[in-house]
Design a protein around this motif. Sequence first.
Motif, PDB file in Angstrom:
ATOM      1  N   VAL A 200      22.602  85.058  12.244  1.00  0.00           N
ATOM      2  CA  VAL A 200      22.667  84.990  10.781  1.00  0.00           C
ATOM      3  C   VAL A 200      21.509  85.766  10.184  1.00  0.00           C
ATOM      4  O   VAL A 200      20.352  85.549  10.543  1.00  0.00           O
ATOM      5  N   ASP A 201      21.842  86.673   9.287  1.00  0.00           N
ATOM      6  CA  ASP A 201      20.825  87.398   8.518  1.00  0.00           C
ATOM      7  C   ASP A 201      20.846  86.823   7.102  1.00  0.00           C
ATOM      8  O   ASP A 201      21.709  87.169   6.292  1.00  0.00           O
ATOM      9  N   ALA A 202      19.911  85.923   6.835  1.00  0.00           N
ATOM     10  CA  ALA A 202      19.906  85.220   5.546  1.00  0.00           C
ATOM     11  C   ALA A 202      19.629  86.164   4.384  1.00  0.00           C
ATOM     12  O   ALA A 202      20.143  85.964   3.276  1.00  0.00           O
ATOM     13  N   GLU A 203      18.835  87.188   4.626  1.00  0.00           N
ATOM     14  CA  GLU A 203      18.509  88.120   3.556  1.00  0.00           C
ATOM     15  C   GLU A 203      19.731  88.941   3.144  1.00  0.00           C
ATOM     16  O   GLU A 203      20.006  89.118   1.952  1.00  0.00           O
TER      17      GLU A 203
ATOM     18  N   ILE B 148      26.874  87.619  12.165  1.00  0.00           N
ATOM     19  CA  ILE B 148      27.519  88.422  13.194  1.00  0.00           C
ATOM     20  C   ILE B 148      27.871  87.479  14.337  1.00  0.00           C
ATOM     21  O   ILE B 148      26.990  86.830  14.915  1.00  0.00           O
ATOM     22  N   ALA B 149      29.164  87.373  14.631  1.00  0.00           N
ATOM     23  CA  ALA B 149      29.633  86.387  15.605  1.00  0.00           C
ATOM     24  C   ALA B 149      30.532  87.039  16.648  1.00  0.00           C
ATOM     25  O   ALA B 149      31.435  87.802  16.310  1.00  0.00           O
ATOM     26  N   GLN B 150      30.266  86.738  17.915  1.00  0.00           N
ATOM     27  CA  GLN B 150      31.128  87.245  18.981  1.00  0.00           C
ATOM     28  C   GLN B 150      32.515  86.619  18.884  1.00  0.00           C
ATOM     29  O   GLN B 150      32.695  85.501  18.371  1.00  0.00           O
ATOM     30  N   GLY B 151      33.500  87.337  19.398  1.00  0.00           N
ATOM     31  CA  GLY B 151      34.899  86.959  19.212  1.00  0.00           C
ATOM     32  C   GLY B 151      35.323  85.646  19.828  1.00  0.00           C
ATOM     33  O   GLY B 151      36.372  85.113  19.480  1.00  0.00           O
ATOM     34  N   GLY B 152      34.530  85.090  20.735  1.00  0.00           N
ATOM     35  CA  GLY B 152      34.891  83.821  21.356  1.00  0.00           C
ATOM     36  C   GLY B 152      34.356  82.600  20.640  1.00  0.00           C
ATOM     37  O   GLY B 152      34.576  81.462  21.084  1.00  0.00           O
ATOM     38  N   CYS B 153      33.666  82.801  19.535  1.00  0.00           N
ATOM     39  CA  CYS B 153      33.071  81.670  18.805  1.00  0.00           C
ATOM     40  C   CYS B 153      34.137  80.747  18.226  1.00  0.00           C
ATOM     41  O   CYS B 153      35.220  81.184  17.840  1.00  0.00           O
ATOM     42  N   LEU B 154      33.788  79.488  18.138  1.00  0.00           N
ATOM     43  CA  LEU B 154      34.572  78.536  17.362  1.00  0.00           C
ATOM     44  C   LEU B 154      34.059  78.552  15.927  1.00  0.00           C
ATOM     45  O   LEU B 154      32.893  78.865  15.670  1.00  0.00           O
ATOM     46  N   ALA B 155      34.937  78.184  15.003  1.00  0.00           N
ATOM     47  CA  ALA B 155      34.578  78.215  13.580  1.00  0.00           C
ATOM     48  C   ALA B 155      33.334  77.389  13.299  1.00  0.00           C
ATOM     49  O   ALA B 155      32.445  77.804  12.535  1.00  0.00           O
ATOM     50  N   GLY B 156      33.238  76.235  13.917  1.00  0.00           N
ATOM     51  CA  GLY B 156      32.107  75.353  13.669  1.00  0.00           C
ATOM     52  C   GLY B 156      30.775  75.950  14.061  1.00  0.00           C
ATOM     53  O   GLY B 156      29.741  75.656  13.446  1.00  0.00           O
ATOM     54  N   GLU B 157      30.772  76.789  15.080  1.00  0.00           N
ATOM     55  CA  GLU B 157      29.529  77.406  15.529  1.00  0.00           C
ATOM     56  C   GLU B 157      28.987  78.370  14.472  1.00  0.00           C
ATOM     57  O   GLU B 157      27.780  78.468  14.264  1.00  0.00           O
ATOM     58  N   VAL B 158      29.892  79.082  13.805  1.00  0.00           N
ATOM     59  CA  VAL B 158      29.467  79.991  12.745  1.00  0.00           C
ATOM     60  C   VAL B 158      29.093  79.193  11.499  1.00  0.00           C
ATOM     61  O   VAL B 158      28.104  79.496  10.817  1.00  0.00           O
ATOM     62  N   GLU B 159      29.868  78.140  11.212  1.00  0.00           N
ATOM     63  CA  GLU B 159      29.580  77.291  10.043  1.00  0.00           C
ATOM     64  C   GLU B 159      28.190  76.663  10.147  1.00  0.00           C
ATOM     65  O   GLU B 159      27.421  76.680   9.182  1.00  0.00           O
ATOM     66  N   HIS B 160      27.883  76.097  11.294  1.00  0.00           N
ATOM     67  CA  HIS B 160      26.587  75.418  11.455  1.00  0.00           C
ATOM     68  C   HIS B 160      25.424  76.409  11.429  1.00  0.00           C
ATOM     69  O   HIS B 160      24.364  76.110  10.867  1.00  0.00           O
TER      70      HIS B 160
END
Length: 492
Positions: free
Chosen positions: A107-110, A115-127
Amino acid sequence: MTKSDGSNLSSEQLDGLRTKLQGKVVVKGQSPEDEYRPLIERWNRLHVKEANVIVLPETEEDVSTTIKFVAEHNLDVSISCGRHTYSGPSSGYGLIIDLRQMRKVTVDAEKKIAIAQGGCLAGEVEHAAEAKGLRVVMGAINATGIGGITTGGGISNLSAQYGLVADNVVAARVALADGRILVASETENSDLFWGIRGGGSNFGIVTEFTFKLHDCPHEVYSGMLMFTPDKIDKVIGLLNTIHLDYVLKSNGKFAINGIFMMHGGILMPGFLAYYDGPEEEGKKFIQPLLDLGPLTPPSHMAMQPHTSTTDWEKISKLMTPGHDRICGVSTQIDWPISEEVFKNALEQYQAKIAKHPEALKASMLIVDLRDYTKIASIPVDATAYANRRTGMLFGVDFIWNDESLDKEMMLEARDYIEKVRGAVKESNKQRGLADTGSHVGATTLYALLTDGQEKLVSVFGGNLPRMKKLKAKYDPNLMWDKWYPVDPDFSN
């Protein structure tokens, strides 16, 4: 040429693949059962298939190498990420490219991007986003793989403010059928970028997504309110009021779904409500429901992080355990909703359940009362996603656990949704949504909530000709053929 299921691959060929990968190759009948079996399990057990080969890539290069292996041996191939689909495109008997080892999130907060690899679950990006005071648009539950929900469109409680999941993609890296990796964005390979936003896996494997993030300054007011069966007519009478007078006047902050669940053989109505703001404001939007006198106390509505509202572990506790064979069907009808048509749809639903009341006791009917104005404001031809219009998404999950009922239940589900569409067409009060012709049921659908048997024009509408041209460019030999596969058009 008929594709191979991989059962004829020699040990030498498989070992040759292994030597080129950082990841793992698991083979049916050769690898330990306690390693193999969990890899073929799916959220929807209706689509569990015993794949002959499962590749677990750890890098983008692994993905590319595996694709070249698939092409060399003309293998039937499936793509697996979160394994949380209705129609089962992540399952297959041939080779499965399972991305579960590729789950890095940055995560680039600024810049407000993830940027998430294609195998991520939605929750991993959300958190990851929420930890930086930001939020990402994902779907209803955090167990969904980001690959399927993003390339399929993706509807969220945040969509009325920020659009589809696909609308929040800034860029992607895509592994093509020839093994090449291309960057897709508005400025690079823009046609591919168009296609992966709603075109599913037709053009390749997305190995990495870049998502736009949004400010998350507060918790949300959310929860479920259930009602006794004697209030079904009053609940139906509230549908138009809630959508037209509350949802549409909330500036996209109020999202709500109606849920009709079987409980002990009795149909129970309820609402899953979400307000992106403080409790005192949220209570104003659920006031009609509170006035109706819910069975569950108002305390079931509470302030909580957005990530808590998509928590599959929490949501799954509301489901009947052991019932995990699912056929979902849906259509879309226009506002205002005809009470007569809706009551008929409920009666037809109850009649279907009554044929196998015990087996189907976990089934549910869902009506989406959320605001689709933001989604519909984007031109239909701006992305491959074609269902850009307002209306009520009407879906039914037929859920059972007896494998012997599979064929019958799928036929019953399709028969049911055709009856609903027929009732819409015949009604003088109710209009459906159609691309052409009379007011029939929707001919362009939310493809993530169907059984996978809908016609291609029902999924892609007027975008289908362009999809076929792109298929000829990026997947001419139809390697990717599991999720509403489009035939390539090679004409000039």
